[in-house]
Design a protein around this motif. Structure first.
Motif, PDB file in Angstrom:
ATOM      1  N   SER A   6       0.800  -1.086  -0.080  1.00 24.08           N
ATOM      2  CA  SER A   6       0.024   0.106  -0.023  1.00 24.08           C
ATOM      3  C   SER A   6       0.891   1.238  -0.085  1.00 24.08           C
ATOM      4  N   ALA A   7       0.351   2.277  -0.510  1.00 24.42           N
ATOM      5  CA  ALA A   7       1.074   3.475  -0.608  1.00 24.42           C
ATOM      6  C   ALA A   7       0.249   4.665  -0.203  1.00 24.42           C
ATOM      7  N   ARG A   8       0.532   5.923   0.581  1.00 19.55           N
ATOM      8  CA  ARG A   8      -0.232   6.892   0.766  1.00 19.55           C
ATOM      9  C   ARG A   8       0.825   8.066   0.887  1.00 19.55           C
ATOM     10  N   GLY A   9       0.516   9.358   0.509  1.00 24.70           N
ATOM     11  CA  GLY A   9       1.340  10.624   0.743  1.00 24.70           C
ATOM     12  C   GLY A   9       0.474  11.854   0.507  1.00 24.70           C
ATOM     13  N   PHE A  58      -1.910  -3.835  -5.075  1.00 30.02           N
ATOM     14  CA  PHE A  58      -1.500  -2.871  -4.397  1.00 30.02           C
ATOM     15  C   PHE A  58      -2.528  -1.754  -4.357  1.00 30.02           C
ATOM     16  N   ALA A  59      -2.579  -1.235  -2.939  1.00 29.02           N
ATOM     17  CA  ALA A  59      -3.646  -0.304  -2.606  1.00 29.02           C
ATOM     18  C   ALA A  59      -3.309   1.267  -2.507  1.00 29.02           C
ATOM     19  N   VAL A  60      -3.905   2.092  -3.061  1.00 28.70           N
ATOM     20  CA  VAL A  60      -3.202   3.515  -3.181  1.00 28.70           C
ATOM     21  C   VAL A  60      -4.311   4.225  -2.305  1.00 28.70           C
ATOM     22  N   GLY A  82      -3.886  -5.083 -10.825  1.00 31.19           N
ATOM     23  CA  GLY A  82      -4.679  -5.363  -9.613  1.00 31.19           C
ATOM     24  C   GLY A  82      -4.559  -4.193  -8.633  1.00 31.19           C
ATOM     25  N   VAL A  83      -4.550  -2.771  -9.087  1.00 33.78           N
ATOM     26  CA  VAL A  83      -4.012  -1.761  -8.058  1.00 33.78           C
ATOM     27  C   VAL A  83      -5.638  -1.052  -8.091  1.00 33.78           C
ATOM     28  N   VAL A  84      -5.587  -0.844  -6.750  1.00 41.20           N
ATOM     29  CA  VAL A  84      -6.895   0.014  -6.144  1.00 41.20           C
ATOM     30  C   VAL A  84      -6.477   1.508  -5.666  1.00 41.20           C
ATOM     31  N   VAL A  85      -7.059   2.504  -6.531  1.00 42.30           N
ATOM     32  CA  VAL A  85      -6.809   3.921  -6.132  1.00 42.30           C
ATOM     33  C   VAL A  85      -8.370   4.484  -5.463  1.00 42.30           C
ATOM     34  N   ARG A  86      -8.136   4.882  -4.193  1.00 44.24           N
ATOM     35  CA  ARG A  86      -9.472   5.459  -3.650  1.00 44.24           C
ATOM     36  C   ARG A  86      -9.081   6.833  -3.163  1.00 44.24           C
ATOM     37  N   ALA A  87     -10.193   7.483  -3.152  1.00 44.49           N
ATOM     38  CA  ALA A  87     -10.023   8.854  -2.766  1.00 44.49           C
ATOM     39  C   ALA A  87      -8.694   9.651  -2.619  1.00 44.49           C
TER      40      ALA A  87
END
Length: 347
Positions: free
Chosen positions: A152-155, A172-174, A194-199
């Motif tokens: 997962s990643a967030r920034g 991967f979850a973003v 298979g990457v999910v990008v939310r909000a």
């Protein structure tokens, strides 16, 4: 036999160095030699791992072993081949959890956080499985190759920022929101599977001039208007973008907007916002096959010389097309299309 005999002294010389929480981390790292393994016990360890080459650093798990870097230092700087597993690295303002400046870093069950970035790659390779990234940028790549699986990643700037090199994210979850959006590709190439990008903020995935994106089975949800940006789920400017099997929903602007460059969409379920579902401008060319477009605006907008070829798509919008025929924009309809072809009289 000669090869085995030559390798035997190296294997015998390798050592395991155990460091309990609160122990002398700096001293243990100073003793470590290429091939050694430094094992960190559960709890907090204060200090930087320093410059790593040829060693393995392991902990009891990313949720159990934490290394807190001193102010003004990165959690670790990889300059050769190094393995990190089962630990969390936390760095302060203007610093990164891990910097890879050459060689190859292999990460397994690792959490990386820093005021500037979770991980920064400027040459070499970064391979990881089960990696959680957080910071100004969760992952920032200037050059080199990064391949991450199941993480997962967030920034605050962007969850993933690519300036050059290549990034591959799988399962991967973003998460956002971020100033630039979820995944910002300013250069190089990215492959998402298979990457999910939310909000994500103002853009789910943005691709700048000269960059390339290949995405398979991705989901982008909840791009919002911010700072003058319309909130496109996918936005490309003079880029090469290919998306297969995606879901693009709750997009404040367009589901996909392309200004120049090339776009290929297949098997995409998209719901556009105020700008429409698919928007092509400034000479963009698009190949559209087997997609579903829904939402408030037109299904397909083509202006300022943009061109598209469409086959077996479903258009659940009214109007279906808005095409600026006078600018030379055209939409050619192939098999499986039931809407009336726009600009037919202008040919």
């Amino acid at each position: 036999m000669v090869i085995m005999e030559a390798a035997l002294p190296v294997l015998l010389a390798a050592a395991a160095i155990d460091v309990p929480a609160g122990g002398e981390l700096a001293a243990a790292l100073a003793r470590a030699r290429p091939g050694d393994a430094v094992r960190l016990g559960p709890g907090q360890h204060r200090g930087s791992l320093g410059r790593l080459s040829g060693v393995t650093i392991s902990g009891a798990g990313a949720g159990s072993t934490t290394v807190l870097a001193p102010e003004g230092q990165d959690g670790a700087v990889v300059v050769g081949d190094a393995v990190l597993s089962g630990l969390a690295l936390v760095a302060g303002p203007e610093r990164c959890g891990v910097k890879v400046l050459g060689g190859a870093a292999r990460l397994d069950d690792v959490a990386l956080a820093g005021g500037a970035c979770g991980a920064f790659l400027d040459g070499g390779r970064l391979d990881g499985r089960g990696v959680d990234l957080a910071g100004g940028y969760g992952l920032l790549v200037r050059r080199g190759e990064a391949t991450l699986d199941m993480g997962s990643a967030r920034g605050t700037g962007a969850a993933v920022g690519l300036l050059g090199g290549a990034v591959s994210l799988r399962r991967f979850a973003v998460a956002g929101p971020a100033r630039e959006g979820g995944i910002s590709i300013a250069g190089g190439s990215a492959r998402l599977e298979g990457v999910v990008v939310r909000a994500p903020g103002p853009s789910g995935i943005s691709v700048a001039a000269g960059a390339r994106l290949e995405a398979v089975e991705v989901t982008v949800a909840g791009a919002t208007e911010a700072g003058g940006a319309l909130g496109d789920c996918v936005q490309a400017i003079r880029a090469d973008v290919r998306v297969h099997g995606a879901t693009l929903v709750r997009c404040a602007g367009a589901a996909v907007e392309a200004s120049g460059g090339t776009l290929a969409l297949s098997g995409v379920d998209a719901a556009g916002g105020s700008a429409g579902c698919l928007v092509l401008v400034n000479g963009a060319t698009a190949d559209l096959s087997g997609n579903l477009c829904a939402g408030r605006g037109p299904g397909l907008v083509a202006a300022s010389g943009a061109r598209a070829t469409a086959r077996v798509n479903r258009w659940w919008t009214d109007p279906v097309f808005w095409v600026d025929c006078g600018s030379g924009s055209r939409v050619a309809l192939g098999r499986g299309e039931t809407a009336k072809e726009p600009c037919a009289a202008a040919r």
